[in-house]
Design a protein around this motif. Structure first.
Motif, PDB file in Angstrom:
ATOM      1  N   LYS A 502      44.680 -10.369 -11.109  1.00 45.44           N
ATOM      2  CA  LYS A 502      46.070  -9.915 -11.081  1.00 45.44           C
ATOM      3  C   LYS A 502      46.189  -8.416 -11.365  1.00 45.44           C
ATOM      4  CE  LYS A 502      48.013 -14.398 -12.403  1.00 45.44           C
ATOM      5  NZ  LYS A 502      48.896 -15.120 -13.363  1.00 45.44           N
ATOM      6  N   ALA A 503      45.223  -7.645 -10.850  1.00 40.46           N
ATOM      7  CA  ALA A 503      45.312  -6.186 -10.965  1.00 40.46           C
ATOM      8  C   ALA A 503      46.531  -5.702 -10.183  1.00 40.46           C
ATOM      9  CB  ALA A 503      44.042  -5.535 -10.443  1.00 40.46           C
ATOM     10  N   ILE A 504      47.047  -4.549 -10.600  1.00 35.43           N
ATOM     11  CA  ILE A 504      48.269  -3.999  -9.995  1.00 35.43           C
ATOM     12  C   ILE A 504      47.902  -2.738  -9.210  1.00 35.43           C
ATOM     13  CG2 ILE A 504      50.561  -3.066 -10.471  1.00 35.43           C
ATOM     14  CD1 ILE A 504      50.479  -4.670 -13.128  1.00 35.43           C
ATOM     15  N   PRO A 505      47.915  -2.774  -7.875  1.00 34.77           N
ATOM     16  CA  PRO A 505      47.578  -1.572  -7.095  1.00 34.77           C
ATOM     17  C   PRO A 505      48.711  -0.550  -7.151  1.00 34.77           C
ATOM     18  CG  PRO A 505      48.221  -3.369  -5.640  1.00 34.77           C
ATOM     19  CD  PRO A 505      48.208  -3.932  -7.029  1.00 34.77           C
ATOM     20  N   ILE A 506      48.343   0.721  -7.177  1.00 33.95           N
ATOM     21  CA  ILE A 506      49.346   1.788  -7.249  1.00 33.95           C
ATOM     22  C   ILE A 506      48.907   2.934  -6.345  1.00 33.95           C
ATOM     23  CG2 ILE A 506      48.290   3.017  -9.195  1.00 33.95           C
ATOM     24  CD1 ILE A 506      51.164   3.426 -10.295  1.00 33.95           C
ATOM     25  N   ALA A 507      49.885   3.680  -5.843  1.00 35.88           N
ATOM     26  CA  ALA A 507      49.611   4.853  -5.005  1.00 35.88           C
ATOM     27  C   ALA A 507      50.434   6.020  -5.534  1.00 35.88           C
ATOM     28  CB  ALA A 507      49.963   4.563  -3.547  1.00 35.88           C
ATOM     29  N   GLY A 508      50.076   7.205  -5.121  1.00 38.42           N
ATOM     30  CA  GLY A 508      50.844   8.388  -5.498  1.00 38.42           C
ATOM     31  C   GLY A 508      52.206   8.389  -4.824  1.00 38.42           C
TER      32      GLY A 508
END
Length: 628
Positions: A502-508
């Motif tokens: 359940k990692a949370i992907p993030i972008a700039g």
């Protein structure tokens, strides 16, 4: 703090308790085997001995159904060392009654005393496991539980041997010797119990409900509050099921399939018990002094593998009969059978110790004794079910004992898969444990002490390599929802692990503003649910081994939900294989970079209302020091 589990045996906070519980297990088995010895000494018929061997386990297990609800409440309400002294005083009274039974050779009195030992064990059970988190530091829980399980296994084995020999060695003085032995052991246990330091009650103001039915339902609900605890309890009960099926078949298995009599049965039981003790002890080393439930799948499938091999090692009748232990050892294939029995015990110890440690670490202190009592009720149900099924499949379906072992191996694998499928944390911890322990030599500092056992928290750490999240997840006992750059999240193979964790992907903001906003929403939702979220506030991997300035995203998270923040630091990762220290080919120099020494350190939590990106960066820098 003890640096390894054996140092606990030198400390008063643990040694007296360890001796008391070991003496209790030893005396229980001396008593039960001495009753069998008395029956042989009296020359009763095989039918009368069979009646006892069927009636005795039922009398001993019945109090767990009747009184566990009361035992859990009493253990919650009373100061723990006082309750242990009360139960060991009860043991003296019970064994005095047993002594009367031996001296008068009265089987009715002996069976009443046996029922009373079940009552005493029911009362002692909740305090036996709930006292450990009170006297041990979090990082000592696995090692302490390993010692307790080892002590219990060896005490049961030695008690059976000693109890079985009393009437053979004492001859005509057998009843006197048995009576003296059980009383002396009870007195010794009570004397040692007086050295146990004070351990405060979990819920001193608890009002005891003496009605067993509603209270049994209440403690049953307590065991099911947390999914990981509920399924750990299911795992412990399954351990008792497997152990009961296996040990119940060993006497007949030793005779029909191994070709020996009682000494060979004791030898087979000794191999299993020694294996269990060794597996229990090795847990601390393999877990690097954390509550490492990644060992549970390894233990489960290890049990099945050795049990399957035990079936193929000897699927039919013994080629010879009347063998002594040395004669059996010299038989073809005997070493394989011995290795299988030891291996089953070894992986059983590895299976159950982390489960006990997880239950103790994840359950609130004011509920732990009652949760243990609820677990004991479930354990008793599984033990009875195991005994009944063992009889049914052999008498009504005609299964041989090796076939029972094979079916048990398959069932064990299926149950393990079921547990791990409904609690992905178990499987994910196993994968991360295997990957991290095979690629790094990991050393932990302050993890158990500073990472909260329950409730929401934010983890902030320096970011050195693609493996950082995996290393931290293998180091922190609780599940962590990591926030990670979406391109790392999408790495082949690793994506499967990150998604299931359940990692949370993030972008700039410039790359994908919608994904960034969604990530902050998921972070807040996870913290609202009481989860731990891990953030790498630098926002990117280091390119020079130094810690970059922490970005303001961490402040944005805390402004909305000011949870405790735990600063953590990775040391030694810059020189490991997956950092950006070298070019791509340089990073793949396996002989130089494989199994790098890596340390993970944690500092005391910071109040989320006071934390700033600059403050947290300074703390992480201080934690890491010069060990880039």
């Amino acid at each position: 703090m003890a640096h390894n589990q054996f140092e606990l045996l030198k400390q008063r906070r643990f040694l007296p308790f360890f001796l008391v519980q070991s003496l209790g297990a030893f005396n229980d088995n001396v008593y039960r085997q001495a009753i069998i010895g008395l029956l042989f000494w009296l020359g009763v018929t095989p039918e009368q001995r069979t009646l006892y061997t069927n009636l005795a386990p039922a009398l001993f297990i019945l109090p767990y159904f009747l009184f566990s609800a009361h035992a859990g409440q009493i253990a919650e309400k009373l100061e723990k060392s006082k309750l242990i002294r009360i139960t060991t005083t009860m043991e003296i009274a019970i064994m005095t009654l047993a002594a009367v039974g031996f001296l008068t050779q009265n089987m009715a009195v002996l069976l009443v005393a046996l029922f009373c030992t079940g009552v005493q064990s029911t009362l002692f059970g909740p305090v036996k496991y709930s006292i450990l988190p009170s006297v041990l530091k979090p990082e000592e829980l696995t090692g302490g539980n390993g010692l307790v399980e080892m002590g219990t296994s060896i005490s049961i084995l030695c008690g059976m041997i000693f109890g079985g020999l009393i009437f053979q060695l004492a001859g005509s003085h057998g009843p006197v010797a048995a009576a003296t032995a059980v009383i002396a052991l009870a007195v010794l246990g009570n004397t040692v119990s007086r050295a146990i330091p004070r351990a405060e009650a979990g819920a001193p103001d608890l009002k005891i409900n003496w009605n067993p039915l509603p209270e049994s339902l209440a403690i049953w609900r307590l065991t099911r509050k947390q999914l990981a605890v509920r399924n750990s309890i299911l795992g412990v009960s399954w351990f008792w099921f497997v152990g009961t099926v296996l040990t119940a078949q060993l006497p007949t298995y030793a005779e029909t399939n191994l070709g020996g009599l009682q000494p060979l049965y004791i030898f087979a039981l000794a191999l299993f018990s020694i294996g269990t003790g060794a597996g229990s002890l090795v847990c601390e080393k393999l877990s690097a002094r954390t509550v490492e439930i990644g060992l549970v799948p390894l233990g489960a499938f290890g049990i099945s593998a050795f049990m399957v091999d035990l079936y193929f090692a000897r699927s039919g009748l013994a080629p010879a009969s009347g063998l002594t232990i040395p004669q059996f050892v010299q038989q073809a294939g005997s070493w394989r059978i011995m290795l299988d029995l030891t291996g089953i015990g070894f992986f059983a110890g590895m299976f159950v110790v982390p489960l006990f440690a997880l239950i103790q670490s994840r359950t609130p202190k004011d509920e732990l004794s009652r949760v243990i009592a609820g677990m004991n009720i479930q354990n008793a149900l599984f033990i009875v079910l195991a005994a009944v099924l063992g009889i049914v499949v052999q008498r009504f379906f005609g299964w041989t004992i090796p076939q029972v072992f094979l079916a048990l191996a398959i069932a064990n694998a299926l149950v393990a898969i079921y547990i791990f499928s409904i609690v992905p944390e178990f499987a994910m911890r196993f994968l991360s444990w295997v990957l991290v322990r095979s690629m790094y030599r990991l050393k932990l500092h302050g993890i158990e002490k500073n990472v909260p056992d329950e409730g929401p928290a934010l983890i902030v750490c320096n970011h050195v390599s693609y493996m950082d999240a995996l290393i931290l997840s293998a180091s922190i006992p609780r599940p962590v929802r990591f926030v990670m750059y979406y391109k790392i999240f999408n790495i082949p193979v690793m994506r499967f692990i990150f998604r299931n964790a359940k990692a949370i992907p993030i972008a700039g903001a410039k790359e994908d503003p919608a994904l960034m906003e969604k990530a902050f929403e998921e972070i807040d939702a996870a913290l609202a649910e009481g989860e731990i979220v891990g953030i790498f506030p630098e926002g990117r991997l280091t390119t020079d081994g130094e810690i970059a300035a922490f970005k303001s995203g961490v402040e944005r998270v805390l402004a909305k939900r000011p949870v405790p923040v735990v600063p953590m630091a990775l040391r030694g990762m810059w020189s490991s294989m997956w950092s950006h220290r070298d070019n791509r080919m340089g990073r793949m120099r396996v002989p130089r970079r494989f199994r790098a020494h890596v340390e993970v350190a944690a500092d005391a939590p910071v109040d989320g209302r006071e934390a700033t990106a600059e403050m947290l960066e300074a703390k992480v820098r201080a934690l890491r020091g010069d060990a880039a």
